[in-house]
Scaffold this motif. Structure first.
Motif, PDB file in Angstrom:
ATOM      1  N   GLY A 205     -42.158 -37.272  28.385  1.00  0.00           N
ATOM      2  CA  GLY A 205     -43.470 -36.649  28.545  1.00  0.00           C
ATOM      3  C   GLY A 205     -43.537 -35.780  29.785  1.00  0.00           C
ATOM      4  N   LEU A 206     -42.963 -36.272  30.882  1.00  0.00           N
ATOM      5  CA  LEU A 206     -42.927 -35.485  32.119  1.00  0.00           C
ATOM      6  C   LEU A 206     -42.098 -34.222  31.937  1.00  0.00           C
ATOM      7  N   LEU A 207     -40.948 -34.341  31.287  1.00  0.00           N
ATOM      8  CA  LEU A 207     -40.091 -33.181  31.037  1.00  0.00           C
ATOM      9  C   LEU A 207     -40.795 -32.173  30.138  1.00  0.00           C
ATOM     10  N   TYR A 208     -41.505 -32.659  29.130  1.00  0.00           N
ATOM     11  CA  TYR A 208     -42.274 -31.795  28.229  1.00  0.00           C
ATOM     12  C   TYR A 208     -43.285 -30.967  29.015  1.00  0.00           C
ATOM     13  N   TRP A 209     -44.002 -31.610  29.944  1.00  0.00           N
ATOM     14  CA  TRP A 209     -45.009 -30.896  30.734  1.00  0.00           C
ATOM     15  C   TRP A 209     -44.356 -29.875  31.659  1.00  0.00           C
ATOM     16  N   LEU A 210     -43.267 -30.263  32.312  1.00  0.00           N
ATOM     17  CA  LEU A 210     -42.604 -29.357  33.242  1.00  0.00           C
ATOM     18  C   LEU A 210     -42.060 -28.125  32.523  1.00  0.00           C
ATOM     19  N   VAL A 211     -41.412 -28.339  31.378  1.00  0.00           N
ATOM     20  CA  VAL A 211     -40.812 -27.214  30.657  1.00  0.00           C
ATOM     21  C   VAL A 211     -41.890 -26.264  30.152  1.00  0.00           C
ATOM     22  N   LEU A 212     -42.970 -26.807  29.605  1.00  0.00           N
ATOM     23  CA  LEU A 212     -43.999 -25.951  29.019  1.00  0.00           C
ATOM     24  C   LEU A 212     -44.841 -25.226  30.063  1.00  0.00           C
ATOM     25  N   ASN A 213     -45.003 -25.826  31.231  1.00  0.00           N
ATOM     26  CA  ASN A 213     -45.924 -25.258  32.213  1.00  0.00           C
ATOM     27  C   ASN A 213     -45.259 -24.707  33.460  1.00  0.00           C
ATOM     28  N   ARG A 214     -43.960 -24.952  33.628  1.00  0.00           N
ATOM     29  CA  ARG A 214     -43.312 -24.516  34.865  1.00  0.00           C
ATOM     30  C   ARG A 214     -42.023 -23.738  34.633  1.00  0.00           C
ATOM     31  N   THR A 215     -41.765 -23.322  33.404  1.00  0.00           N
ATOM     32  CA  THR A 215     -40.544 -22.567  33.133  1.00  0.00           C
ATOM     33  C   THR A 215     -40.858 -21.313  32.316  1.00  0.00           C
ATOM     34  N   ARG A 216     -39.954 -20.357  32.382  1.00  0.00           N
ATOM     35  CA  ARG A 216     -40.115 -19.129  31.608  1.00  0.00           C
ATOM     36  C   ARG A 216     -40.042 -19.434  30.116  1.00  0.00           C
ATOM     37  N   PHE A 217     -39.151 -20.360  29.738  1.00  0.00           N
ATOM     38  CA  PHE A 217     -39.049 -20.725  28.326  1.00  0.00           C
ATOM     39  C   PHE A 217     -40.373 -21.277  27.808  1.00  0.00           C
ATOM     40  N   GLY A 218     -41.008 -22.140  28.600  1.00  0.00           N
ATOM     41  CA  GLY A 218     -42.286 -22.694  28.184  1.00  0.00           C
ATOM     42  C   GLY A 218     -43.353 -21.630  28.039  1.00  0.00           C
ATOM     43  N   PHE A 219     -43.340 -20.651  28.949  1.00  0.00           N
ATOM     44  CA  PHE A 219     -44.309 -19.555  28.842  1.00  0.00           C
ATOM     45  C   PHE A 219     -44.058 -18.737  27.580  1.00  0.00           C
ATOM     46  N   ASP A 220     -42.792 -18.429  27.316  1.00  0.00           N
ATOM     47  CA  ASP A 220     -42.470 -17.669  26.108  1.00  0.00           C
ATOM     48  C   ASP A 220     -42.871 -18.438  24.853  1.00  0.00           C
ATOM     49  N   LEU A 221     -42.657 -19.763  24.878  1.00  0.00           N
ATOM     50  CA  LEU A 221     -43.021 -20.578  23.715  1.00  0.00           C
ATOM     51  C   LEU A 221     -44.522 -20.539  23.473  1.00  0.00           C
ATOM     52  N   ARG A 222     -45.299 -20.740  24.537  1.00  0.00           N
ATOM     53  CA  ARG A 222     -46.755 -20.721  24.386  1.00  0.00           C
ATOM     54  C   ARG A 222     -47.262 -19.338  24.012  1.00  0.00           C
ATOM     55  N   ALA A 223     -46.643 -18.305  24.580  1.00  0.00           N
ATOM     56  CA  ALA A 223     -47.066 -16.936  24.271  1.00  0.00           C
ATOM     57  C   ALA A 223     -46.774 -16.598  22.808  1.00  0.00           C
ATOM     58  N   THR A 224     -45.618 -17.022  22.319  1.00  0.00           N
ATOM     59  CA  THR A 224     -45.270 -16.755  20.927  1.00  0.00           C
ATOM     60  C   THR A 224     -46.187 -17.524  19.992  1.00  0.00           C
ATOM     61  N   GLY A 225     -46.546 -18.751  20.378  1.00  0.00           N
ATOM     62  CA  GLY A 225     -47.470 -19.516  19.556  1.00  0.00           C
ATOM     63  C   GLY A 225     -48.849 -18.896  19.506  1.00  0.00           C
ATOM     64  N   ALA A 226     -49.276 -18.276  20.614  1.00  0.00           N
ATOM     65  CA  ALA A 226     -50.584 -17.638  20.637  1.00  0.00           C
ATOM     66  C   ALA A 226     -50.598 -16.339  19.836  1.00  0.00           C
ATOM     67  N   SER A 227     -49.522 -15.550  19.936  1.00  0.00           N
ATOM     68  CA  SER A 227     -49.437 -14.288  19.203  1.00  0.00           C
ATOM     69  C   SER A 227     -47.982 -13.844  19.180  1.00  0.00           C
ATOM     70  N   ASP A 228     -47.341 -13.988  18.037  1.00  0.00           N
ATOM     71  CA  ASP A 228     -45.929 -13.621  17.969  1.00  0.00           C
ATOM     72  C   ASP A 228     -45.730 -12.119  18.105  1.00  0.00           C
ATOM     73  N   SER A 229     -46.702 -11.324  17.632  1.00  0.00           N
ATOM     74  CA  SER A 229     -46.571  -9.870  17.757  1.00  0.00           C
ATOM     75  C   SER A 229     -46.660  -9.434  19.213  1.00  0.00           C
ATOM     76  N   ALA A 230     -47.596 -10.047  19.959  1.00  0.00           N
ATOM     77  CA  ALA A 230     -47.720  -9.712  21.375  1.00  0.00           C
ATOM     78  C   ALA A 230     -46.492 -10.167  22.146  1.00  0.00           C
ATOM     79  N   ALA A 231     -45.968 -11.343  21.792  1.00  0.00           N
ATOM     80  CA  ALA A 231     -44.768 -11.842  22.461  1.00  0.00           C
ATOM     81  C   ALA A 231     -43.571 -10.940  22.174  1.00  0.00           C
ATOM     82  N   THR A 232     -43.460 -10.471  20.929  1.00  0.00           N
ATOM     83  CA  THR A 232     -42.371  -9.568  20.565  1.00  0.00           C
ATOM     84  C   THR A 232     -42.470  -8.260  21.345  1.00  0.00           C
ATOM     85  N   ALA A 233     -43.692  -7.770  21.507  1.00  0.00           N
ATOM     86  CA  ALA A 233     -43.902  -6.534  22.255  1.00  0.00           C
ATOM     87  C   ALA A 233     -43.501  -6.687  23.717  1.00  0.00           C
ATOM     88  N   SER A 234     -43.576  -7.915  24.253  1.00  0.00           N
ATOM     89  CA  SER A 234     -43.202  -8.141  25.653  1.00  0.00           C
ATOM     90  C   SER A 234     -41.733  -8.496  25.812  1.00  0.00           C
TER      91      SER A 234
END
Length: 376
Positions: A205-234
């Motif tokens: 659970g701690l690793l899940y929080w750190l990866v999603l909220n403190r890493t570039r991969f987590g940001f990309d994952l959340r951004a793609t989930g919010a809008s894959d087209s916007a994430a692709t554009a970035s």
């Protein structure tokens, strides 16, 4: 700033709290309609859960639920609905039990091998759905549901005595894992033993929080989930993120069977717990995909599971707890929508207050002077 934090706390906790309250009220209505005391069942379960041995059972059950819910939450954060956690978890547990029972290694290496096998099998099974989605556009909802059925049939075939299983009475098992492959627990004396893998679940659970909220991969994952087209554009490869998320979700699902396999059963048999993946969906929704919320949701559902047997002994049907779990699922959808609308109204209200404050400040400054100059 404090006001903003207060509003954020209300929005975060409002949904789960409202869902539980609504579920309790609706369950009480069901009890009243059947001529039963609408309060006594809750008091009986709470009293039963005060026993230390029942508390150990609740914590152990919550560890399994927590890992299953984390697997679902990874998909949710990517806007993916991985309904196949149950099949991934059972197939991974069966494969890990087979490998664990067939080798003899020093303790740490034996446990590590079992965990690696479980994660790889879970990732492989969920990866099928990820590949189908990224290459053929197949909905992960449909593919994971079908893969659940295939996993059930595959497990039933592999544990047959003519394949890899062995008969023990009326049951079929994969064989006993040697003691070197057992995960050490936390002995609490007369209360029982807490699965040692509970600590690993908390670390996940701690690793899940750190990866999603403190890493570039987590940001990309959340951004793609919010809008894959916007994430692709970035510059984010949306398809790669979908496949990666499904693989990670499946790997975590593979760990969900380890508390029971390494801490208690030490073998996979036909009576291995089923339905854990679907319970994980409820808990992930209830916990709003946050590791702390998921932990509280896992403890609540585990409490309902382990405390409900006392209802049978006191003239109530233990299915009351099952009804409550189902009502929680329904109430979650309604309560979250209500909280979302409340949040929108609060934002609109705050924006209106800020605009009014700016207008008042302008009137107290250059506004009147400018009006005098215009009238002159």
């Amino acid at each position: 700033m404090k006001k903003f934090d207060k509003d954020r706390l209300i929005l975060a906790a409002g949904g789960p709290v409202l869902a539980i309250v609504v579920a309790v009220l609706l369950t009480s209505v069901v009890l009243l309609a059947s001529g039963r005391n609408p309060v006594q069942p809750y008091a009986l379960m709470a009293e039963y859960a005060m026993h230390s041995d029942i508390q150990v059972l609740i914590v152990n059950q919550a560890a399994t639920y927590y890992l299953a819910a984390l697997a679902v939450a990874v998909g949710f954060r990517m806007n993916l609905f991985n309904i196949g956690v149950d099949g991934q978890y059972r197939l991974a547990a069966m494969a890990a039990a087979l490998v664990g029972a067939s080798v003899t290694l020093p303790g740490p290496l034996h446990i590590l091998l079992i965990l690696v096998v479980a994660m790889l099998v879970g990732a492989f099974w969920s990866g099928i759905a990820g590949i189908l989605k990224t290459t053929r556009g197949v909905s992960e909802v449909v593919s994971t549901i079908m893969l659940n059925s295939i996993a059930t049939s595959l497990i039933a075939y592999l544990v047959l005595p003519g394949q890899f299983g062995e008969a023990r009475g009326n049951n079929l098992t994969t064989g006993q894992i040697p003691e070197s492959g057992w995960f050490p627990g936390i002995d609490l004396g007369a209360a029982g033993e807490v699965y040692g893998f509970t600590v690993v679940a908390a670390l996940c659970g701690l690793l899940y929080w750190l990866v999603l909220n403190r890493t570039r991969f987590g940001f990309d994952l959340r951004a793609t989930g919010a809008s894959d087209s916007a994430a692709t554009a970035s510059g984010v490869d949306a398809k790669r993120m979908v496949l990666t998320s499904m693989l990670i979700s499946g790997a975590v699902a593979g760990l969900a069977g380890m508390p029971v396999l390494l801490g208690d059963a030490h073998t996979y048999s036909l009576d291995f717990p089923a339905g854990v993946g679907f319970t994980g969906i409820t808990i992930a929704l209830l916990g709003r995909n946050h590791p702390v919320g998921i932990a509280l949701g896992a403890l609540l559902i585990a409490f309902l599971d382990k405390a409900s047997p006392t209802l049978d002994y006191n003239g109530y049907e233990k299915e009351i707890a099952t009804i409550m779990q189902g009502l929680i699922v329904m109430a979650v959808v309604i309560s979250y929508e209500s909280v979302r609308r409340y949040g929108l109204r609060r934002q609109q209200q705050k924006v209106g207050e800020e605009l009014a404050a700016e207008a008042a400040a302008a009137d107290g400054g250059d506004g009147p002077k400018n009006r005098k100059e215009v009238s002159a």
